[in-house]
Design a protein around this motif. Structure first.
Motif, PDB file in Angstrom:
ATOM      1  N   ARG A   1       0.851  -1.190   0.000  1.00 18.08           N
ATOM      2  CA  ARG A   1       0.000   0.000   0.000  1.00 18.08           C
ATOM      3  C   ARG A   1       0.880   1.231   0.000  1.00 18.08           C
ATOM      4  O   ARG A   1       1.778   1.347   0.828  1.00 18.08           O
ATOM      5  CB  ARG A   1      -0.914   0.027   1.241  1.00 18.08           C
ATOM      6  CG  ARG A   1      -1.819  -1.180   1.435  1.00 18.08           C
ATOM      7  CD  ARG A   1      -2.800  -1.418   0.313  1.00 18.08           C
ATOM      8  NE  ARG A   1      -3.603  -0.275  -0.113  1.00 18.08           N
ATOM      9  CZ  ARG A   1      -4.882  -0.079   0.201  1.00 18.08           C
ATOM     10  NH1 ARG A   1      -5.516  -0.937   0.974  1.00 18.08           N
ATOM     11  NH2 ARG A   1      -5.534   0.960  -0.273  1.00 18.08           N
ATOM     12  N   GLN A   2       0.586   2.124  -0.912  1.00 16.54           N
ATOM     13  CA  GLN A   2       1.357   3.368  -1.027  1.00 16.54           C
ATOM     14  C   GLN A   2       0.400   4.432  -1.538  1.00 16.54           C
ATOM     15  O   GLN A   2      -0.105   4.319  -2.647  1.00 16.54           O
ATOM     16  CB  GLN A   2       2.527   3.147  -2.004  1.00 16.54           C
ATOM     17  CG  GLN A   2       3.417   4.356  -2.172  1.00 16.54           C
ATOM     18  CD  GLN A   2       4.636   4.055  -3.050  1.00 16.54           C
ATOM     19  OE1 GLN A   2       5.023   2.905  -3.247  1.00 16.54           O
ATOM     20  NE2 GLN A   2       5.236   5.110  -3.606  1.00 16.54           N
ATOM     21  N   PRO A   3       0.156   5.492  -0.747  1.00 14.20           N
ATOM     22  CA  PRO A   3      -0.897   6.460  -1.104  1.00 14.20           C
ATOM     23  C   PRO A   3      -0.633   7.214  -2.402  1.00 14.20           C
ATOM     24  O   PRO A   3      -1.543   7.496  -3.147  1.00 14.20           O
ATOM     25  CB  PRO A   3      -0.924   7.435   0.073  1.00 14.20           C
ATOM     26  CG  PRO A   3      -0.053   6.869   1.128  1.00 14.20           C
ATOM     27  CD  PRO A   3       0.799   5.813   0.541  1.00 14.20           C
ATOM     28  N   ASN A   4       0.615   7.546  -2.676  1.00  8.92           N
ATOM     29  CA  ASN A   4       0.941   8.230  -3.930  1.00  8.92           C
ATOM     30  C   ASN A   4       2.428   8.112  -4.198  1.00  8.92           C
ATOM     31  O   ASN A   4       3.158   7.494  -3.417  1.00  8.92           O
ATOM     32  CB  ASN A   4       0.511   9.703  -3.879  1.00  8.92           C
ATOM     33  CG  ASN A   4       1.117  10.426  -2.698  1.00  8.92           C
ATOM     34  OD1 ASN A   4       2.341  10.425  -2.525  1.00  8.92           O
ATOM     35  ND2 ASN A   4       0.272  11.015  -1.871  1.00  8.92           N
ATOM     36  N   ALA A   5       2.866   8.717  -5.287  1.00  9.53           N
ATOM     37  CA  ALA A   5       4.248   8.526  -5.732  1.00  9.53           C
ATOM     38  C   ALA A   5       5.276   8.995  -4.701  1.00  9.53           C
ATOM     39  O   ALA A   5       6.341   8.397  -4.575  1.00  9.53           O
ATOM     40  CB  ALA A   5       4.456   9.266  -7.055  1.00  9.53           C
ATOM     41  N   SER A   6       4.951  10.053  -3.953  1.00 12.10           N
ATOM     42  CA  SER A   6       5.979  10.623  -3.070  1.00 12.10           C
ATOM     43  C   SER A   6       5.925  10.056  -1.646  1.00 12.10           C
ATOM     44  O   SER A   6       6.894  10.188  -0.909  1.00 12.10           O
ATOM     45  CB  SER A   6       5.842  12.151  -3.036  1.00 12.10           C
ATOM     46  OG  SER A   6       4.495  12.501  -2.825  1.00 12.10           O
ATOM     47  N   ALA A   7       4.805   9.446  -1.279  1.00 16.63           N
ATOM     48  CA  ALA A   7       4.703   8.909   0.080  1.00 16.63           C
ATOM     49  C   ALA A   7       5.356   7.533   0.164  1.00 16.63           C
ATOM     50  O   ALA A   7       5.411   6.810  -0.824  1.00 16.63           O
ATOM     51  CB  ALA A   7       3.243   8.814   0.479  1.00 16.63           C
TER      52      ALA A   7
ATOM     53  N   LYS B   1       0.125   4.635  -7.251  1.00 14.11           N
ATOM     54  CA  LYS B   1      -0.587   4.354  -6.002  1.00 14.11           C
ATOM     55  C   LYS B   1      -0.685   2.832  -5.843  1.00 14.11           C
ATOM     56  O   LYS B   1      -0.985   2.135  -6.825  1.00 14.11           O
ATOM     57  CB  LYS B   1      -1.992   4.970  -6.069  1.00 14.11           C
ATOM     58  CG  LYS B   1      -2.794   4.762  -4.788  1.00 14.11           C
ATOM     59  CD  LYS B   1      -4.124   5.488  -4.877  1.00 14.11           C
ATOM     60  CE  LYS B   1      -4.899   5.310  -3.586  1.00 14.11           C
ATOM     61  NZ  LYS B   1      -6.159   6.055  -3.599  1.00 14.11           N
ATOM     62  N   ASP B   2      -0.487   2.341  -4.639  1.00 11.82           N
ATOM     63  CA  ASP B   2      -0.587   0.905  -4.349  1.00 11.82           C
ATOM     64  C   ASP B   2       0.104   0.055  -5.424  1.00 11.82           C
ATOM     65  O   ASP B   2       1.317   0.060  -5.514  1.00 11.82           O
ATOM     66  CB  ASP B   2      -2.051   0.488  -4.192  1.00 11.82           C
ATOM     67  CG  ASP B   2      -2.740   1.174  -3.024  1.00 11.82           C
ATOM     68  OD1 ASP B   2      -2.016   1.686  -2.136  1.00 11.82           O
ATOM     69  OD2 ASP B   2      -3.985   1.220  -2.994  1.00 11.82           O
ATOM     70  N   LEU B   3      -0.724  -0.643  -6.232  1.00 14.44           N
ATOM     71  CA  LEU B   3      -0.157  -1.561  -7.217  1.00 14.44           C
ATOM     72  C   LEU B   3      -0.110  -0.950  -8.618  1.00 14.44           C
ATOM     73  O   LEU B   3       0.204  -1.626  -9.594  1.00 14.44           O
ATOM     74  CB  LEU B   3      -0.982  -2.856  -7.232  1.00 14.44           C
ATOM     75  CG  LEU B   3      -1.131  -3.526  -5.864  1.00 14.44           C
ATOM     76  CD1 LEU B   3      -2.119  -4.687  -5.930  1.00 14.44           C
ATOM     77  CD2 LEU B   3       0.225  -4.035  -5.361  1.00 14.44           C
ATOM     78  N   VAL B   4      -0.445   0.316  -8.704  1.00 18.08           N
ATOM     79  CA  VAL B   4      -0.501   0.991 -10.005  1.00 18.08           C
ATOM     80  C   VAL B   4       0.827   1.687 -10.287  1.00 18.08           C
ATOM     81  O   VAL B   4       1.297   2.470  -9.462  1.00 18.08           O
ATOM     82  CB  VAL B   4      -1.634   2.042 -10.007  1.00 18.08           C
ATOM     83  CG1 VAL B   4      -1.650   2.802 -11.323  1.00 18.08           C
ATOM     84  CG2 VAL B   4      -2.970   1.372  -9.737  1.00 18.08           C
ATOM     85  N   VAL B   5       1.416   1.389 -11.450  1.00 20.55           N
ATOM     86  CA  VAL B   5       2.672   2.051 -11.800  1.00 20.55           C
ATOM     87  C   VAL B   5       2.522   2.825 -13.107  1.00 20.55           C
ATOM     88  O   VAL B   5       1.601   2.580 -13.885  1.00 20.55           O
ATOM     89  CB  VAL B   5       3.848   1.046 -11.935  1.00 20.55           C
ATOM     90  CG1 VAL B   5       4.115   0.359 -10.605  1.00 20.55           C
ATOM     91  CG2 VAL B   5       3.583   0.039 -13.043  1.00 20.55           C
TER      92      VAL B   5
END
Lengths: 667, 250
Positions: B9-15, B111-115
């Motif tokens: 889980r990753q909220p956005n590119a910079s977080a 975000k998350d699994l989206v690159v």
């Protein structure tokens, strides 16, 4: 007052397009550089239009919601593309392709448009080969063809079961070339959420950047909608998950008429539904009907035994099988058009002969083809007295070369080997013939707003023939729109850049923001998919393969109720200013909930059976469709007036000057 | 079956991101992997959590949009399939499944699994085409016969779906399988030969600019490629590149 003017050029059918092209206004190259065109959607129609318009010198802004234009759903088209090349010398011609398409469409399409489509079809193949599209070839190095439903010639060009992919990558490469040159500005992961009109003309769009959630204004001198069909109104369909009606529906609400919304195509050969978790259905190409034979058991006890696993399909003796398409339609056999094949499958399954647990499947059997090809190959390889195992082995190799990827897809999804046992298939929603009403120039009833490809209604009447969608998408984008749009834009050479600070942009942006804010603040209790699935069930049961007045009225009530519930109780997590797929879906489903009602209304108004629109009240004793040419030889074009259930109907009478209206027979 | 999921889980590119544990139950073997994620997301929406973002569209293995790295393999344990075609029958009750995005310098996480795979689009725009206008005024499609083996080989290369599994799999994050597939398709066809030299030089140059690594012939890309794109395309590209570098004008 109706704005319907089809603008069909004067003159004999075969000369209309040439004459029209010679007489329409042009924009000179220096002026083209000053003109902006927005293209929404990058499938075969949008991608080819964007590339061609940019090559001509216009400044193009192209939009797609996917992460790359190469992923538009045209990529999934399998079987092939038609063209009247007559390479097989089997009697094909422009006229025959035209005739087959009109007849296949059950006499509900425009003669002039269809003739033009047939006329430019041959150019498409030349064009694609020049771009490096690797079509299937014969050993002599020339292009190979196969047959599709509803025709008696072999005019379909193909690249295994991946023709759509190869054609789209061709269009995408043409686009890429223009992107590299700066003539196309590409907006990936952007969704159009509103059309902007200035002085009654289409002058731009409001789009959401799907990564940042930013709402953007984009202006142009003309807007092309090429966003595909609306089959996902049924929830389960062969469309991609993201395929939606939103772009089309937004322009409809701004004044573009929606034509024949009830004309939907249910494709006969798809992998049956396996359970409630199912998110989409997978097509098994119509090309398989070249070699596969469709059957169910003749005896109910055999049906039971197959369902319970006591008998395998191959245990059923030849004389106990009902090859029902060959029985009912000997002239076309397994290659009847899609609507006919789908209804026939439904008829057998409704009668209790379905071969899987749900009773909704029939067999598509390749064993005869495997043997036939095996014997042929054994002869070529000079194998004397080959064993039946050897023949089957050789036959399987031939089938694999032709349809390998489809067989692999089937095996992965169903966990069954179709080389050994027949496929199980059932009809599923696949394509929508209806769409935005356009004139001969592909312009909608909004000046400066165009619709191309599946998004428009123009060429397929009430039923599309296999391998014709790719043909139409590329014809519209490569060869029609680039000419016709110039006629309109020739009046815009002095307009100059359209400012996005105009109040019309402000207002359109505001309405988009309001809707997004509504979703984010609604705090309902049910997910978007909950409503989408419910809508799908209503549509499939009442507005699907067979319709009747009572069911359609019920559907209208049910959809209205569901729509109310949706607005009260939908729940959208996340935030507006970030990547938020649930928010995207919410907007799309809101539009489907309006479109569904219009489809039911259109189906209810059309008191006849034609093509994909089958009204149970209008059929012969043998269950064949009964058309009513005296009353319904028209295009139903609907104008939005605030309530989809009370849309205004305008009729474009269809005039057949070159083809005699006949009962469609494939017997 | 019941499964434990560990998902990036990753909220956005910079977080910053992290692995988060989830549970799903009553998963049927007939579900596709993405349908299993659908089940999880419905569950998360119900409990007011944010659903897992992932890319997907056609769900029939051809659009190339889905892109998960499952249990250390691009598109998961099955061969010759994309994530959307991977079915849950490949897993057992009680399994723990690790789900991560495709990782590479050239593919930043959105975000998350989206690159972000737009680097592939830029490589294509650098030369992945035949410079012919779409006027329709070309020669007849059958004017140049193409030997069937060449046409078939070009087709095999052209079936690349641009998903990026090769990059995610490669220890060097190399995009050479992707680039070589397009270079090969067009180099094998007479229509593409005309500008073959310029094409290979431009595409490779852009590939390097995007931060993709080089090929060290490990061959993992070929193994994980859902469309079976052959490693021999890379060999062909290297030959084309070498000959173009020596004789080309660029």
């Amino acid at each position: 007052m109706s704005k319907l003017n089809s603008r069909i050029p004067e003159g004999p059918l075969a000369e209309k397009w040439t004459n029209h092209k010679s007489h329409i206004n042009l924009v000179n190259p220096a002026n083209k550089r000053l003109i902006d065109i927005i293209v929404v959607g990058t499938g075969l129609a949008g991608g080819s239009a964007a590339a061609s318009l940019a090559e001509l010198g216009y400044k193009v802004k192209a939009f797609c919601f996917q992460d790359s234009p190469r992923r538009a759903h045209s990529i999934a088209a399998q079987g092939g593309i038609n063209a009247a090349k007559n390479y097989q010398n089997d009697g094909d011609s422009t006229y025959r392709l035209f005739y087959d398409t009109i007849k296949g469409g059950d006499y509900r399409s425009r003669e002039a448009n269809v003739y033009r489509l047939a006329e430019v079809s041959a150019n498409i193949i030349d064009q694609c080969v020049a771009q490096g599209v690797p079509f299937a070839r014969e050993y002599g190095g020339l292009l190979d063809n196969r047959s599709f439903g509803g025709v008696q010639v072999s005019r379909t060009f193909y690249a295994k079961g991946q023709t759509g992919q190869q054609l789209l990558l061709g269009a995408y490469s043409a686009m890429s070339r223009q992107i590299g040159k700066g003539n196309i500005q590409m907006f990936n992961r952007h969704e159009m959420l509103e059309l902007v009109m200035v002085d009654g003309k289409a002058r731009g769009i409001i789009a959401r950047n799907l990564i940042t959630g930013e709402i953007e204004r984009h202006s142009a001198h003309a807007v092309v909608i090429a966003s595909g069909g609306y089959g996902n109104v049924f929830y389960l369909s062969t469309n991609a998950m993201g395929s939606n009606v939103t772009a089309s529906w937004k322009i409809h609400k701004k004044g573009a008429y929606f034509a024949n919304p009830c004309f939907t195509q249910i494709h006969p050969t798809c992998i049956p539904v396996s359970g409630d978790h199912q998110s989409k259905l997978t097509l098994m190409s119509e090309s398989l009907r070249n070699d596969g034979r469709i059957w169910v058991p003749k005896k109910k006890e055999d049906v039971e035994a197959i369902r319970s696993g006591k008998l395998r399909p191959r245990d059923i003796k030849e004389e106990d099988r009902d090859y029902y398409l060959e029985r009912r339609y000997p002239a076309f056999g397994n290659l009847v058009p899609r609507d006919v094949a789908s209804r026939a499958a439904k008829e057998r399954c409704d009668a209790g002969y379905g071969v899987n647990a749900t009773g909704e499947a029939v067999f598509l059997d390749f064993s005869s083809a495997i043997e036939r090809y095996g014997r042929e190959k054994a002869a070529v390889e000079k194998i004397d007295n080959p064993s039946i195992e050897k023949i089957r082995d050789l036959g399987k190799q031939v089938i694999e070369a032709k349809y390998g990827n489809l067989f692999q897809m089937y095996e992965k999804i169903v966990d069954d080997n179709p080389y050994e046992t027949p496929m199980k298939i059932y009809p599923a929603v696949h394509y929508t013939m209806g769409g935005i009403w356009v004139d001969y120039n592909l312009m909608t009833t909004i000046p400066g707003c165009y619709a191309a490809g599946e998004a428009n209604f123009s060429d397929h009447g009430a039923n599309r023939l296999g391998a014709s969608a790719l043909m139409q998408g590329l014809a519209d984008g490569y060869f029609v729109l680039p000419y016709t749009i110039g006629d309109y834009l020739s009046n815009d050479i002095r307009t100059g850049k359209i400012s996005t600070d105009l109040p019309e942009f402000e207002e359109a942006e505001k309405s988009v923001r309001e809707r997004i804010d509504f979703f984010m603040n609604n705090k309902g209790s049910k997910s978007v998919d909950h409503f989408h699935k419910k809508l799908g069930k209503i549509m499939w049961n009442e507005v699907g393969m067979a319709r009747n007045a009572e069911g359609l009225k019920k559907a209208i009530d049910d959809i209205r109720a569901l729509r109310d519930e949706f607005w009260k109780d939908v729940k959208v997590p996340g935030t507006a200013n970030s990547f938020n797929p649930e928010l995207e879906k919410a907007g799309r489903v809101a539009d489907f909930l309006e479109l569904g009602e219009l489809m039911a209304l259109d189906a209810l108004t059309r008191n006849e059976s034609c093509g994909g629109h089958f009204r149970e009240e209008f059929q012969t004793e043998e269950g064949e469709a009964v058309r009513d040419d005296a009353h319904f030889t028209y295009v139903a074009a609907w104008e939005y007036n605030g309530d989809p259930g009370k849309a205004n109907l305008y009729k474009e009478e269809l005039k057949y000057e070159n083809i005699e209206l006949k009962t469609r027979s494939y017997k | 079956m019941n499964l434990k999921l560990k998902i990036w889980r990753q909220p956005n590119a910079s977080a910053p991101g992290k692995m988060v544990d989830y549970q799903v139950s009553d998963i049927s073997g007939d579900m596709s992997f993405l349908e299993m994620i659908d089940v999880l997301n419905e569950q998360l929406i119900e409990t007011d959590e944010e659903p897992v973002a992932f890319d997907h569209d056609c769900r029939e293995g051809i659009c190339g949009m889905c892109s998960m790295y499952i249990n250390g393999e691009a598109h998961g344990p099955d061969r010759g399939v994309t994530t959307c075609q991977l079915h849950m029958r490949k897993f057992k009750d009680g399994d723990t499944i690790y789900i991560e995005p495709f990782r590479a310098k050239g593919f930043p996480v959105i975000k998350d699994l989206v690159v972000d795979r737009s680097a592939f689009d830029r490589i294509m725009a650098a030369g992945g085409f035949v410079s012919v206008n779409t006027s329709g005024n070309t020669m007849d499609a059958n004017a140049i016969p193409i030997p069937k083996p060449d046409a078939d080989e070009a087709f095999d290369a052209a079936t690349c779906i641009g998903c990026g599994a090769c990059v995610a799999t490669c220890k060097n994050s190399s995009a050479m399988l992707f680039v070589s597939a397009k270079v090969s398709q067009l180099a094998l066809l007479p229509q593409g030969k005309v500008e073959a030299k310029q094409r290979v030089l431009s595409m490779v140059e852009q590939m390097d600019k995007e931060g993709f690594g080089n090929c060290s012939n490990t061959g993992a890309c070929e193994v994980e490629c859902p469309k079976g794109i052959s490693l021999s395309n890379i060999a062909r590209m290297n030959r084309e590149y070498l000959s173009a570098s020596i004789t080309g004008d660029k």
